[in-house]
Scaffold this motif. Structure first.
Motif, PDB file in Angstrom:
ATOM      1  N   MET A   1       0.850  -1.189   0.000  1.00 49.82           N
ATOM      2  CA  MET A   1       0.000   0.000   0.000  1.00 49.82           C
ATOM      3  C   MET A   1       0.887   1.241   0.000  1.00 49.82           C
ATOM      4  SD  MET A   1      -2.886   1.167   2.792  1.00 49.82           S
ATOM      5  CE  MET A   1      -3.721  -0.402   2.687  1.00 49.82           C
ATOM      6  N   ALA A   2       0.518   2.246  -0.782  1.00 49.49           N
ATOM      7  CA  ALA A   2       1.293   3.469  -0.841  1.00 49.49           C
ATOM      8  C   ALA A   2       1.286   4.152   0.525  1.00 49.49           C
ATOM      9  CB  ALA A   2       0.716   4.405  -1.908  1.00 49.49           C
ATOM     10  N   ASN A   3       2.332   4.951   0.797  1.00 51.58           N
ATOM     11  CA  ASN A   3       2.458   5.572   2.107  1.00 51.58           C
ATOM     12  C   ASN A   3       1.279   6.464   2.472  1.00 51.58           C
ATOM     13  OD1 ASN A   3       4.259   6.018   4.469  1.00 51.58           O
ATOM     14  ND2 ASN A   3       4.185   8.128   3.736  1.00 51.58           N
ATOM     15  N   PRO A   4       0.781   7.343   1.559  1.00 53.81           N
ATOM     16  CA  PRO A   4      -0.397   8.149   1.926  1.00 53.81           C
ATOM     17  C   PRO A   4      -1.614   7.296   2.269  1.00 53.81           C
ATOM     18  CG  PRO A   4       0.676   9.047  -0.023  1.00 53.81           C
ATOM     19  CD  PRO A   4       1.299   7.719   0.229  1.00 53.81           C
ATOM     20  N   GLY A   5      -1.789   6.181   1.548  1.00 50.54           N
ATOM     21  CA  GLY A   5      -2.899   5.291   1.856  1.00 50.54           C
ATOM     22  C   GLY A   5      -2.773   4.679   3.223  1.00 50.54           C
ATOM     23  N   ARG A   6      -1.558   4.317   3.609  1.00 49.62           N
ATOM     24  CA  ARG A   6      -1.326   3.758   4.940  1.00 49.62           C
ATOM     25  C   ARG A   6      -1.614   4.787   6.013  1.00 49.62           C
ATOM     26  NH1 ARG A   6       4.181   2.456   6.031  1.00 49.62           N
ATOM     27  NH2 ARG A   6       3.268   1.944   8.045  1.00 49.62           N
ATOM     28  N   ARG A   7      -1.170   6.007   5.797  1.00 49.85           N
ATOM     29  CA  ARG A   7      -1.303   7.044   6.826  1.00 49.85           C
ATOM     30  C   ARG A   7      -2.763   7.361   7.127  1.00 49.85           C
ATOM     31  NH1 ARG A   7       2.886  10.228   8.317  1.00 49.85           N
ATOM     32  NH2 ARG A   7       1.501  11.994   8.608  1.00 49.85           N
ATOM     33  N   TRP A   8      -3.615   7.224   6.133  1.00 48.30           N
ATOM     34  CA  TRP A   8      -5.019   7.603   6.323  1.00 48.30           C
ATOM     35  C   TRP A   8      -5.963   6.412   6.285  1.00 48.30           C
ATOM     36  CZ3 TRP A   8      -5.506  12.198   8.283  1.00 48.30           C
ATOM     37  CH2 TRP A   8      -4.530  13.158   8.000  1.00 48.30           C
ATOM     38  N   ALA A   9      -5.413   5.208   6.355  1.00 50.78           N
ATOM     39  CA  ALA A   9      -6.265   4.018   6.348  1.00 50.78           C
ATOM     40  C   ALA A   9      -7.147   3.949   7.588  1.00 50.78           C
ATOM     41  CB  ALA A   9      -5.397   2.758   6.247  1.00 50.78           C
ATOM     42  N   TRP A  10      -6.699   4.564   8.695  1.00 46.29           N
ATOM     43  CA  TRP A  10      -7.486   4.523   9.924  1.00 46.29           C
ATOM     44  C   TRP A  10      -8.837   5.224   9.748  1.00 46.29           C
ATOM     45  CZ3 TRP A  10      -9.039   8.951  12.481  1.00 46.29           C
ATOM     46  CH2 TRP A  10      -8.399  10.145  12.116  1.00 46.29           C
ATOM     47  N   VAL A  11      -8.881   6.241   8.878  1.00 48.71           N
ATOM     48  CA  VAL A  11     -10.152   6.934   8.637  1.00 48.71           C
ATOM     49  C   VAL A  11     -11.154   5.979   7.990  1.00 48.71           C
ATOM     50  CG1 VAL A  11     -11.261   8.862   7.451  1.00 48.71           C
ATOM     51  CG2 VAL A  11      -8.970   9.148   8.411  1.00 48.71           C
ATOM     52  N   VAL A  12     -10.680   5.160   7.054  1.00 52.16           N
ATOM     53  CA  VAL A  12     -11.547   4.180   6.402  1.00 52.16           C
ATOM     54  C   VAL A  12     -12.048   3.158   7.416  1.00 52.16           C
ATOM     55  CG1 VAL A  12     -11.681   2.416   4.599  1.00 52.16           C
ATOM     56  CG2 VAL A  12     -10.341   4.496   4.214  1.00 52.16           C
ATOM     57  N   VAL A  13     -11.132   2.677   8.263  1.00 53.77           N
ATOM     58  CA  VAL A  13     -11.524   1.700   9.284  1.00 53.77           C
ATOM     59  C   VAL A  13     -12.577   2.292  10.210  1.00 53.77           C
ATOM     60  CG1 VAL A  13     -10.696   0.348  11.252  1.00 53.77           C
ATOM     61  CG2 VAL A  13      -9.301   0.525   9.191  1.00 53.77           C
ATOM     62  N   LEU A  14     -12.388   3.541  10.611  1.00 59.35           N
ATOM     63  CA  LEU A  14     -13.338   4.192  11.510  1.00 59.35           C
ATOM     64  C   LEU A  14     -14.701   4.364  10.853  1.00 59.35           C
ATOM     65  CD1 LEU A  14     -13.972   5.689  14.144  1.00 59.35           C
ATOM     66  CD2 LEU A  14     -13.103   7.780  13.076  1.00 59.35           C
ATOM     67  N   LEU A  15     -14.720   4.886   9.629  1.00 61.41           N
ATOM     68  CA  LEU A  15     -15.993   5.131   8.952  1.00 61.41           C
ATOM     69  C   LEU A  15     -16.739   3.837   8.658  1.00 61.41           C
ATOM     70  CD1 LEU A  15     -14.981   7.988   6.470  1.00 61.41           C
ATOM     71  CD2 LEU A  15     -16.207   8.187   8.651  1.00 61.41           C
ATOM     72  N   VAL A  16     -16.019   2.843   8.175  1.00 63.33           N
ATOM     73  CA  VAL A  16     -16.666   1.562   7.878  1.00 63.33           C
ATOM     74  C   VAL A  16     -17.154   0.907   9.166  1.00 63.33           C
ATOM     75  CG1 VAL A  16     -16.282  -0.773   7.006  1.00 63.33           C
ATOM     76  CG2 VAL A  16     -15.372   1.190   5.751  1.00 63.33           C
ATOM     77  N   GLY A  17     -16.336   0.941  10.200  1.00 64.78           N
ATOM     78  CA  GLY A  17     -16.725   0.323  11.468  1.00 64.78           C
ATOM     79  C   GLY A  17     -17.947   0.983  12.079  1.00 64.78           C
ATOM     80  N   VAL A  18     -17.948   2.307  12.122  1.00 67.60           N
ATOM     81  CA  VAL A  18     -19.102   3.024  12.673  1.00 67.60           C
ATOM     82  C   VAL A  18     -20.340   2.784  11.815  1.00 67.60           C
ATOM     83  CG1 VAL A  18     -20.055   5.310  13.155  1.00 67.60           C
ATOM     84  CG2 VAL A  18     -17.714   4.775  13.822  1.00 67.60           C
ATOM     85  N   GLY A  19     -20.149   2.777  10.494  1.00 68.90           N
ATOM     86  CA  GLY A  19     -21.286   2.517   9.606  1.00 68.90           C
ATOM     87  C   GLY A  19     -21.897   1.149   9.835  1.00 68.90           C
ATOM     88  N   LEU A  20     -21.074   0.137   9.978  1.00 72.13           N
ATOM     89  CA  LEU A  20     -21.577  -1.215  10.229  1.00 72.13           C
ATOM     90  C   LEU A  20     -22.261  -1.301  11.598  1.00 72.13           C
ATOM     91  CD1 LEU A  20     -18.615  -3.376   8.879  1.00 72.13           C
ATOM     92  CD2 LEU A  20     -20.841  -3.006   7.814  1.00 72.13           C
ATOM     93  N   PHE A  21     -21.700  -0.610  12.598  1.00 77.81           N
ATOM     94  CA  PHE A  21     -22.315  -0.611  13.926  1.00 77.81           C
ATOM     95  C   PHE A  21     -23.712   0.014  13.875  1.00 77.81           C
ATOM     96  CE2 PHE A  21     -23.232   1.621  17.902  1.00 77.81           C
ATOM     97  CZ  PHE A  21     -23.142   0.580  18.815  1.00 77.81           C
TER      98      PHE A  21
END
Length: 267
Positions: A1-21
């Motif tokens: 994964m490219a470095n910018p994608g790694r740095r901001w992957a936590w935002v995706v995890v948060l949004l997807v996780g909250v959405g599923l919850f």
């Protein structure tokens, strides 16, 4: 994964996780089917630890800890840590008749290090402080998630099925987990890996002091029950972890550097 994608992957995890919850919560409320309660508790307990773990991994510089190792540390660190802490706390309570909070902090901080120590012994080629920090955060994340599931289930039973009380438990523990279990275990594991990479009295002392500080912070967290105290302890723990994450980050990989001799000729 490219470095910018790694740095901001936590935002995706948060949004997807909250959405599923929220999706599971709305389905539970709309259908009144209690079969969705376990999924609600699992998601609610796991979103915050998973988000912060992704954040820590993305800020560690070069991605040298494979995803399989991170996942294994989170899963085994949670299961083994919770089970070991449960048995040790039960045995201490049975022997002493009381369980002082300092013993709780000592037992749980020790239990959460079992899996990082095992990885350290088996994964001999990688012993940098940054890698230890990420593995420690993963172990703390698994422990925090399983512990939160237990608290949420206890709240559900004690409140006779009050979903509002369960949501409050998940929210509070989710918001505080990065500043508690994840930070304390990440700091101690990072210091342990630093000592393993370059054994010496100074680094051994640093590990022992870091472990003692983690136990002290844990004990204060369990003992002082005021919002101001939680805020102060959380700020110290999280700030310390972020500082170590910055100092211990691995340099980015780049093209090999060729040394030059006199006249610019390569050596």
């Amino acid at each position: 994964m490219a470095n910018p994608g790694r740095r901001w992957a936590w935002v995706v995890v948060l949004l997807v996780g909250v959405g599923l919850f929220l999706l599971v919560l709305e389905t539970l409320i709309g259908t009144r089917n209690i079969n969705f309660v376990p999924a609600l508790i699992v998601l609610g307990a796991a979103v915050a630890p998973a988000t912060f773990l992704t954040f820590a991994e993305g800020r560690s510089g070069r991605w040298r800890v494979p995803g399989a190792v991170v996942g294994l540390a989170a899963f085994l660190g949670g299961v083994i840590g919770v089970v070991a802490a449960g048995w040790l706390e039960f045995d201490t309570l049975r022997r002493l008749g009381v369980l002082p909070m300092v013993f709780v902090g000592l037992i749980e901080e020790t239990a959460k290090l079992i899996v990082p120590v095992g990885i350290l012994l088996l994964w001999r080629r990688h012993r940098t402080p940054g890698e230890g920090l990420v593995i420690g955060v993963a172990s703390g994340a698994g422990f925090a998630a399983l512990e939160t599931m237990g608290y949420a289930f206890t709240t559900l039973v004690g409140s006779q099925g009050n979903l509002g009380a369960v949501e409050q438990t998940l929210l509070i523990r989710g918001l505080t987990a990065p500043a508690a279990h994840l930070s304390w275990t990440g700091l101690t594991a990072g210091a342990l890996f630093a000592f393993a990479a370059a054994p010496g009295g100074r680094r051994l002392g640093a590990f022992l002091l870091t472990f003692a500080a983690a136990v002290a912070l844990h004990t204060c967290w369990d003992t002082v029950g005021t919002p101001a105290a939680y805020l102060f302890i959380g700020a110290v723990s999280l700030g310390w972890l972020l500082l170590r994450l910055h100092l211990d980050r691995e340099p980015k990989e780049g093209p090999p550097v060729v040394a030059s001799g006199i006249g610019g000729a390569p050596i």
